[in-house]
Motif scaffolding. Structure first.
Motif, mmCIF file in Angstrom:
data_model
loop_
_atom_site.group_PDB
_atom_site.id
_atom_site.type_symbol
_atom_site.label_atom_id
_atom_site.label_comp_id
_atom_site.label_asym_id
_atom_site.label_seq_id
_atom_site.Cartn_x
_atom_site.Cartn_y
_atom_site.Cartn_z
ATOM 1 N N SER A 246 46.790 32.053 44.086
ATOM 2 C CA SER A 246 45.802 31.803 45.134
ATOM 3 C C SER A 246 45.026 33.073 45.447
ATOM 4 N N TYR A 247 45.732 34.181 45.524
ATOM 5 C CA TYR A 247 45.073 35.462 45.790
ATOM 6 C C TYR A 247 44.117 35.810 44.658
ATOM 7 N N ALA A 248 44.572 35.612 43.417
ATOM 8 C CA ALA A 248 43.730 35.944 42.259
ATOM 9 C C ALA A 248 42.456 35.104 42.233
ATOM 10 N N ARG A 249 42.577 33.827 42.608
ATOM 11 C CA ARG A 249 41.391 32.954 42.609
ATOM 12 C C ARG A 249 40.378 33.385 43.653
ATOM 13 N N ARG A 250 40.847 33.974 44.755
ATOM 14 C CA ARG A 250 39.957 34.402 45.836
ATOM 15 C C ARG A 250 39.464 35.834 45.666
ATOM 16 N N SER A 251 39.955 36.508 44.639
ATOM 17 C CA SER A 251 39.570 37.899 44.425
ATOM 18 C C SER A 251 38.086 38.015 44.100
ATOM 19 N N PRO A 252 37.413 39.065 44.568
ATOM 20 C CA PRO A 252 36.010 39.273 44.186
ATOM 21 C C PRO A 252 35.857 39.527 42.684
ATOM 22 N N TYR A 253 36.978 39.798 42.022
ATOM 23 C CA TYR A 253 36.955 40.026 40.570
ATOM 24 C C TYR A 253 37.664 38.903 39.825
ATOM 25 N N ALA A 254 37.664 37.717 40.416
ATOM 26 C CA ALA A 254 38.373 36.580 39.822
ATOM 27 C C ALA A 254 37.899 36.287 38.398
ATOM 28 N N ALA A 255 36.627 36.523 38.133
ATOM 29 C CA ALA A 255 36.085 36.245 36.797
ATOM 30 C C ALA A 255 36.706 37.135 35.733
ATOM 31 N N ASP A 256 37.308 38.255 36.147
ATOM 32 C CA ASP A 256 37.920 39.187 35.200
ATOM 33 C C ASP A 256 39.437 39.107 35.191
ATOM 34 N N ILE A 257 39.964 38.090 35.860
ATOM 35 C CA ILE A 257 41.418 37.855 35.874
ATOM 36 C C ILE A 257 41.698 36.556 35.128
ATOM 37 N N THR A 258 42.520 36.619 34.107
ATOM 38 C CA THR A 258 42.861 35.444 33.306
ATOM 39 C C THR A 258 44.339 35.147 33.446
ATOM 40 N N TYR A 259 44.658 33.932 33.919
ATOM 41 C CA TYR A 259 46.057 33.517 33.997
ATOM 42 C C TYR A 259 46.357 32.635 32.796
ATOM 43 N N LEU A 260 47.332 33.037 32.003
ATOM 44 C CA LEU A 260 47.647 32.360 30.749
ATOM 45 C C LEU A 260 48.870 31.463 30.842
ATOM 46 N N GLY A 261 49.595 31.513 31.959
ATOM 47 C CA GLY A 261 50.805 30.716 32.084
ATOM 48 C C GLY A 261 51.910 31.260 31.192
ATOM 49 N N HIS A 262 52.892 30.411 30.940
ATOM 50 C CA HIS A 262 53.979 30.806 30.042
ATOM 51 C C HIS A 262 53.441 30.822 28.616
ATOM 52 N N VAL A 263 53.645 31.909 27.899
ATOM 53 C CA VAL A 263 53.062 32.050 26.564
ATOM 54 C C VAL A 263 54.141 31.975 25.492
ATOM 55 N N SER A 264 53.724 31.600 24.296
ATOM 56 C CA SER A 264 54.634 31.544 23.152
ATOM 57 C C SER A 264 54.990 32.953 22.701
ATOM 58 N N ALA A 265 55.991 33.054 21.844
ATOM 59 C CA ALA A 265 56.390 34.365 21.319
ATOM 60 C C ALA A 265 55.250 35.020 20.565
ATOM 61 N N ALA A 266 54.496 34.216 19.813
ATOM 62 C CA ALA A 266 53.379 34.763 19.042
ATOM 63 C C ALA A 266 52.273 35.267 19.958
ATOM 64 N N ASP A 267 51.977 34.507 21.020
ATOM 65 C CA ASP A 267 50.936 34.933 21.963
ATOM 66 C C ASP A 267 51.379 36.164 22.758
ATOM 67 N N LYS A 268 52.662 36.218 23.081
ATOM 68 C CA LYS A 268 53.192 37.397 23.779
ATOM 69 C C LYS A 268 53.016 38.639 22.915
ATOM 70 N N LEU A 269 53.324 38.506 21.640
ATOM 71 C CA LEU A 269 53.193 39.636 20.723
ATOM 72 C C LEU A 269 51.746 40.107 20.648
ATOM 73 N N ALA A 270 50.825 39.150 20.562
ATOM 74 C CA ALA A 270 49.402 39.500 20.497
ATOM 75 C C ALA A 270 48.953 40.205 21.770
ATOM 76 N N LEU A 271 49.423 39.738 22.924
ATOM 77 C CA LEU A 271 49.067 40.367 24.198
ATOM 78 C C LEU A 271 49.590 41.800 24.277
ATOM 79 N N LEU A 272 50.821 41.989 23.832
ATOM 80 C CA LEU A 272 51.409 43.322 23.863
ATOM 81 C C LEU A 272 50.645 44.292 22.971
ATOM 82 N N ARG A 273 50.141 43.793 21.873
ATOM 83 C CA ARG A 273 49.421 44.657 20.933
ATOM 84 C C ARG A 273 47.991 44.935 21.385
ATOM 85 N N GLN A 274 47.327 43.930 21.918
ATOM 86 C CA GLN A 274 45.893 44.050 22.189
ATOM 87 C C GLN A 274 45.570 44.650 23.548
#
Length: 373
Positions: A246-274
């Motif tokens: 709720s706080y993130a949605r109301r943030s003045p920078y909400a457009a730059d905040i991405t909520y991905l939810g629970h991620v797969s092992a492959a997506d987690k690995l990509a996030l850690l690297r990138q």
């Protein structure tokens, strides 16, 4: 070969399993591979059978409540398991010992503390019970466990120091290496980061993790780094998770905040690297496991200077630790992401250190301590 009883709150299949369960899984799998017979006494959860096999480990599940489980497990142990094993490992979760080691006279006995978890009472348990746990129950239970004289295994110098304050002398407290399941990158040269500077918030949103502090720190840092973005990955179940979103949605920078939810092992690995930096703001940890995982993928960390997190970061070498407030966290983010040479030095040092933090080393430490080496 030895028979081993491992007593703990959660097995690896539990829906709330975390870093401690990863450690238990890796160690018990290696014990089984070496021919030892391992039984795990743990807590039940919806859909889980009362007894079964999990990766070669015999699992016995008793009760389903975190708060009643220590008593239920103790009762089951006394009635059915006492005196039947060569080694008993009692893993202490949330500063609530099972006290089975006090009633075991045949086996070699050990307490396993990842962390004391005392501060978590103030964040996870409503008042006045949270304060009761913090000021009375947790210290009393830890002090009573110390009277057993049983050797202790832990994963960090911070936890050993905390245990010493409650009667566990350093001479009887042994540290094993942490480990990571992710394979460290063979080289940093092939890593491609996001085009924009990116902070990563990884893990389930819980009050004791102080996820909201990471969002607030991002907002402050964003004022000095206009291109900064924040990616949040992890479960938002529960009231605290809903508060963060709720706080993130109301943030003045909400457009730059991405909520991905629970991620797969492959997506987690990509996030850690990138991502460019991973943030951690827990109240306390045994060890910052995701910090080491990120380091293995070429991503340094900025974290609060608390037990566990300060062990998994070498301040100003592999990342930065800060005072426990969003403004300090933001200042460290800006410093790390604007000093290019410093950033590259930190990520390389973090990556190199991660290659020495392995479960094979953890297992070697563990077997030496319990007399199986």
């Amino acid at each position: 070969m030895s028979t081993i009883l491992w007593i703990t709150w959660k097995d690896y299949g539990h829906p709330e399993a975390g870093g401690a369960e990863v450690v238990a899984r890796e160690l018990t799998a290696r014990l089984c591979a070496d021919g030892h017979a391992v039984t795990m006494l743990t807590c039940g959860y919806p859909g889980a059978p009362a007894q079964g096999q999990l990766g070669g480990v015999r699992v016995i599940r008793v009760g389903s409540s975190r708060y009643l489980h220590p008593f239920q497990a103790f009762g089951y142990y006394v009635r059915h398991l006492r005196g039947r094993f060569d080694i008993v490992i009692e893993e202490v979760n949330g500063a609530a010992p099972y006290f089975c080691v006090l009633f075991e006279h045949r086996a070699r006995r050990f307490l396993l503390y990842h962390q004391l978890g005392r501060k978590n009472w103030l964040y996870e348990v409503p008042a006045p019970f949270g304060r009761l746990g913090y000021h009375i129950l947790a210290p009393a239970a830890t002090r009573l466990a110390s009277l057993s004289g049983v050797p202790v295994i832990t994963v960090s110098a911070s936890t050993r120091a905390a245990l010493a304050k409650h009667g566990f002398g350093p001479s009887r407290t042994h540290i094993i290496s942490e480990g990571i399941q992710l394979q460290p990158l063979p080289s940093l040269a092939a890593v491609h980061k996001y085009d924009r500077p990116t902070c990563l918030c990884l893990g389930a949103m819980r009050a004791m993790k102080r996820t909201l502090d990471q969002v607030k720190a991002f907002e402050i840092a964003k004022q000095r780094l206009p291109g900064l973005q924040l990616k949040i990955a992890g479960s938002a179940a529960g009231a605290y998770g809903r508060q963060v979103l709720s706080y993130a949605r109301r943030s003045p920078y909400a457009a730059d905040i991405t909520y991905l939810g629970h991620v797969s092992a492959a997506d987690k690995l990509a996030l850690l690297r990138q991502s460019h930096v991973i943030l951690q703001t827990a109240v306390e940890e045994g060890w910052g496991l995701t910090i080491t995982e990120a380091a293995a993928q070429g991503t340094p960390a900025v974290a609060y200077d608390v037990a566990g997190l300060r062990d998994s970061i070498r301040h100003q070498q592999t990342g930065l630790t800060t005072a426990e407030n969003p403004a300090s966290l933001a200042e460290a983010i800006v410093r790390l992401l604007t000093a290019r040479n410093f950033y590259e030095q930190c990520r390389r040092a973090a990556w190199q250190w991660s290659r020495h933090i392995t479960f094979q080393q953890s297992y070697q430490d563990f077997t030496r301590i319990v007399g199986l080496a």
